[in-house]
Motif scaffolding. Structure first.
Motif, PDB file in Angstrom:
ATOM      1  N   HIS A 350       0.518  -1.966   1.085  1.00  0.00           N
ATOM      2  CA  HIS A 350       0.038  -1.327   2.314  1.00  0.00           C
ATOM      3  C   HIS A 350      -0.306   0.146   2.094  1.00  0.00           C
ATOM      4  CE1 HIS A 350       1.797  -4.966   3.964  1.00  0.00           C
ATOM      5  NE2 HIS A 350       1.167  -4.719   5.089  1.00  0.00           N
ATOM      6  N   ALA A 351      -1.146   0.657   2.970  1.00  0.00           N
ATOM      7  CA  ALA A 351      -1.483   2.077   2.987  1.00  0.00           C
ATOM      8  C   ALA A 351      -0.539   2.772   3.967  1.00  0.00           C
ATOM      9  CB  ALA A 351      -2.933   2.266   3.413  1.00  0.00           C
ATOM     10  N   PHE A 352       0.340   3.598   3.444  1.00  0.00           N
ATOM     11  CA  PHE A 352       1.296   4.305   4.297  1.00  0.00           C
ATOM     12  C   PHE A 352       0.664   5.602   4.804  1.00  0.00           C
ATOM     13  CE2 PHE A 352       4.035   1.302   2.373  1.00  0.00           C
ATOM     14  CZ  PHE A 352       5.170   1.194   3.168  1.00  0.00           C
ATOM     15  N   PRO A 353       0.868   5.918   6.083  1.00  0.00           N
ATOM     16  CA  PRO A 353       0.219   7.102   6.664  1.00  0.00           C
ATOM     17  C   PRO A 353       0.540   8.402   5.949  1.00  0.00           C
ATOM     18  CG  PRO A 353       1.153   5.718   8.391  1.00  0.00           C
ATOM     19  CD  PRO A 353       1.637   5.167   7.092  1.00  0.00           C
ATOM     20  N   ASP A 354       1.749   8.514   5.385  1.00  0.00           N
ATOM     21  CA  ASP A 354       2.152   9.772   4.761  1.00  0.00           C
ATOM     22  C   ASP A 354       1.941   9.773   3.253  1.00  0.00           C
ATOM     23  OD1 ASP A 354       4.055   7.888   4.227  1.00  0.00           O
ATOM     24  OD2 ASP A 354       5.787   9.182   4.625  1.00  0.00           O
ATOM     25  N   ALA A 355       1.297   8.740   2.709  1.00  0.00           N
ATOM     26  CA  ALA A 355       1.091   8.667   1.263  1.00  0.00           C
ATOM     27  C   ALA A 355      -0.048   9.586   0.835  1.00  0.00           C
ATOM     28  CB  ALA A 355       0.794   7.233   0.842  1.00  0.00           C
ATOM     29  N   GLY A 356       0.177  10.302  -0.245  1.00  0.00           N
ATOM     30  CA  GLY A 356      -0.855  11.167  -0.797  1.00  0.00           C
ATOM     31  C   GLY A 356      -1.442  10.579  -2.059  1.00  0.00           C
ATOM     32  N   PRO A 357      -2.281  11.326  -2.773  1.00  0.00           N
ATOM     33  CA  PRO A 357      -2.912  10.825  -4.000  1.00  0.00           C
ATOM     34  C   PRO A 357      -1.900  10.367  -5.047  1.00  0.00           C
ATOM     35  CG  PRO A 357      -3.976  12.841  -3.259  1.00  0.00           C
ATOM     36  CD  PRO A 357      -2.760  12.668  -2.414  1.00  0.00           C
ATOM     37  N   PHE A 358      -0.782  11.085  -5.186  1.00  0.00           N
ATOM     38  CA  PHE A 358       0.225  10.706  -6.177  1.00  0.00           C
ATOM     39  C   PHE A 358       0.795   9.323  -5.858  1.00  0.00           C
ATOM     40  CE2 PHE A 358       4.608  10.443  -7.669  1.00  0.00           C
ATOM     41  CZ  PHE A 358       4.470  10.795  -8.998  1.00  0.00           C
ATOM     42  N   GLU A 359       1.164   9.101  -4.595  1.00  0.00           N
ATOM     43  CA  GLU A 359       1.732   7.800  -4.198  1.00  0.00           C
ATOM     44  C   GLU A 359       0.719   6.667  -4.393  1.00  0.00           C
ATOM     45  OE1 GLU A 359       4.197  10.910  -2.541  1.00  0.00           O
ATOM     46  OE2 GLU A 359       2.020  10.558  -2.385  1.00  0.00           O
ATOM     47  N   ALA A 365      -0.681   1.816 -10.353  1.00  0.00           N
ATOM     48  CA  ALA A 365      -0.035   1.579 -11.646  1.00  0.00           C
ATOM     49  C   ALA A 365       0.871   0.351 -11.587  1.00  0.00           C
ATOM     50  CB  ALA A 365       0.764   2.812 -12.069  1.00  0.00           C
ATOM     51  N   GLU A 366       1.597   0.184 -10.492  1.00  0.00           N
ATOM     52  CA  GLU A 366       2.479  -0.966 -10.345  1.00  0.00           C
ATOM     53  C   GLU A 366       1.671  -2.263 -10.250  1.00  0.00           C
ATOM     54  OE1 GLU A 366       6.099  -3.139  -9.780  1.00  0.00           O
ATOM     55  OE2 GLU A 366       5.555  -1.228 -10.701  1.00  0.00           O
ATOM     56  N   LEU A 367       0.576  -2.243  -9.510  1.00  0.00           N
ATOM     57  CA  LEU A 367      -0.272  -3.431  -9.406  1.00  0.00           C
ATOM     58  C   LEU A 367      -0.860  -3.794 -10.769  1.00  0.00           C
ATOM     59  CD1 LEU A 367      -2.077  -2.620  -6.051  1.00  0.00           C
ATOM     60  CD2 LEU A 367      -0.681  -4.645  -6.479  1.00  0.00           C
ATOM     61  N   ASP A 368      -1.304  -2.798 -11.499  1.00  0.00           N
ATOM     62  CA  ASP A 368      -1.862  -3.039 -12.835  1.00  0.00           C
ATOM     63  C   ASP A 368      -0.808  -3.649 -13.750  1.00  0.00           C
ATOM     64  OD1 ASP A 368      -4.006  -2.689 -14.870  1.00  0.00           O
ATOM     65  OD2 ASP A 368      -2.530  -1.351 -15.766  1.00  0.00           O
ATOM     66  N   TYR A 369       0.428  -3.184 -13.646  1.00  0.00           N
ATOM     67  CA  TYR A 369       1.522  -3.726 -14.461  1.00  0.00           C
ATOM     68  C   TYR A 369       1.789  -5.190 -14.107  1.00  0.00           C
ATOM     69  CZ  TYR A 369       6.296  -4.199 -16.333  1.00  0.00           C
ATOM     70  OH  TYR A 369       7.412  -4.616 -17.003  1.00  0.00           O
ATOM     71  N   LEU A 370       1.751  -5.515 -12.816  1.00  0.00           N
ATOM     72  CA  LEU A 370       2.027  -6.880 -12.374  1.00  0.00           C
ATOM     73  C   LEU A 370       1.018  -7.882 -12.937  1.00  0.00           C
ATOM     74  CD1 LEU A 370       3.027  -6.490  -8.608  1.00  0.00           C
ATOM     75  CD2 LEU A 370       4.415  -7.503 -10.418  1.00  0.00           C
ATOM     76  N   VAL A 371      -0.235  -7.481 -13.035  1.00  0.00           N
ATOM     77  CA  VAL A 371      -1.259  -8.430 -13.482  1.00  0.00           C
ATOM     78  C   VAL A 371      -1.487  -8.380 -14.986  1.00  0.00           C
ATOM     79  CG1 VAL A 371      -2.405  -8.349 -11.239  1.00  0.00           C
ATOM     80  CG2 VAL A 371      -3.176  -6.818 -13.062  1.00  0.00           C
TER      81      VAL A 371
END
Length: 392
Positions: A350-359, A365-371
């Motif tokens: 999900h896209a969290f309202p308070d997430a910035g570029p780092f998040e 990176a986590e999605l890339d690791y999963l696949v």
């Protein structure tokens, strides 16, 4: 009226428990505040773990499921413009079955009525009494004829978060609770499948999910604001938003069609501190709620019911209360595993309202690791298809 087990709520948990008990010769009565037509027409998703399918077979309520349910051996993760398949079956030897929850409820209601078990609709429960004592407990309820009482050895509350059972159980400390800063906008659409398996999409505009219901019906969701309104989303806007978030496969986008139903689903996590007090027990949404991302709600309810049915059978056959006294501990172990998985998958997609570029880069990176890692994909697959039944 007198019965062995009084069950509040004719949802999946209550009906499945009643059916399992009846197969073991234990009588019960199910009390439901709503009418049958409302229960059987409320649209909800249904992704069934193999353990849930096995339990429905034990309950004798799997004939239509075997015929109409769709086995899926994988899911797709969509991000950065591409789709990546997670092969659930290759990684775990197990698959999921897609079968709408209201269709499952039709099966359980029919099985209950065919077996001649007690099932009372339009009967709101007004009070629970004497469940802490050594004698029979009582459920007070109201029907068209006025106030009634059901006397029973045990009460099982399967009546949801706002039901009377959870309130009557009481908790010395507040339950564990988490509210998410977004919701899901869901539609039921008359279209052919857009993909052979479920698609979980992570996009900068927000999450989206594409789920096949049947060859002619699809269930789709997209992330929206928690205070959003169904009226703010005409059909064309919905399809445009879904298409923007779900990448095309081989240049082919989503199949569009008539939207038959729209609703907004709240996103929250909740776990009761304890699932039992005296002769009162909680199961299903009365005991826990998970965000729908991990497809665990109905499956957790079934897992609760399996443990509780086994414990009640042991009590009525052998007079032992050991399994009943251990029910809460054993059920909560699986509940917290599912809560963690659902929380992790929700945060990942999900896209969290308070997430910035780092998040956002951490998410990518986590999605890339999963696949790209078999070990990571196996962990996701194992949790998605559900922990083995003996994991309790």
């Amino acid at each position: 009226m007198r019965t062995s087990v009084g069950i509040i709520g004719a949802g999946p948990a209550g009906l499945l428990l009643a059916q399992l008990l009846q197969r073991h010769g234990i009588d019960s009565v199910v009390l439901e505040a709503r009418g049958r037509a409302e229960i059987e027409s409320t649209v909800r998703a249904g992704v069934l773990e193999p353990g849930t399918v096995e339990l429905l077979a034990e309950a004798g309520a799997d004939a239509r499921l075997r015929r109409l349910g769709q086995e899926h051996r994988g899911i797709a993760l969509a991000f950065d413009g591409g789709r990546h398949r997670i092969d659930l079956y290759a990684l775990t030897g197990r698959a999921i079955t897609v079968y709408a929850q209201h269709e499952l409820l039709k099966d359980l209601i029919a099985a209950r009525l065919e077996a001649g078990g007690g099932l009372l609709f339009d009967c709101p429960v007004t009070a629970l009494e004497a469940f802490d004592g050594s004698g029979p407990a009582r459920i007070r309820y109201r029907d068209a004829g006025g106030e009634r009482a059901l006397e029973c050895d045990f009460i099982v509350g399967c009546d949801g978060f706002h039901g009377i059972a959870r309130q009557a159980l009481g908790e010395r400390e507040p339950p564990w609770h988490r509210q998410y800063p977004f919701a899901w906008f869901g539609i039921l659409a008359a279209t052919p499948p857009s993909a052979p398996e479920l698609i979980y999409a992570c996009h900068e505009r927000g999450f989206a999910l594409v789920s096949t219901r049947s060859p002619t019906l699809q269930r789709l969701y997209f992330q929206c604001a928690p205070d959003d309104s169904v009226d703010a989303w005409p059909d064309d806007r919905i399809w445009d938003e879904l298409q923007a978030r779900v990448p095309a496969a081989d240049g082919v986008g989503l199949e569009r069609g008539e939207i038959l139903h729209k609703n907004i689903v709240a996103m929250r996590s909740f776990v009761a501190r304890s699932l039992q007090r005296g002769r009162l027990f909680l199961a299903g949404d009365a005991a826990h709620i998970v965000p729908p991302t991990g497809a665990k709600g109905l499956n957790l309810a079934a897992a609760d019911v399996r443990l509780l049915a086994l414990a009640l059978v042991e009590h009525f056959r052998n007079g032992s209360e050991a399994a009943l006294l251990d029910y809460s501990r054993r059920a909560l172990r699986r509940i917290w595993r599912a809560e963690h998985f659902s929380w992790r998958l929700t945060g990942l997609l999900h896209a969290f309202p308070d997430a910035g570029p780092f998040e956002r880069e951490m998410q990518r990176a986590e999605l890339d690791y999963l696949v790209s890692s078999r070990a990571a994909a196996t962990s996701l697959a194992e949790n998605y298809v559900g922990m083995p039944r003996d994991w309790d």
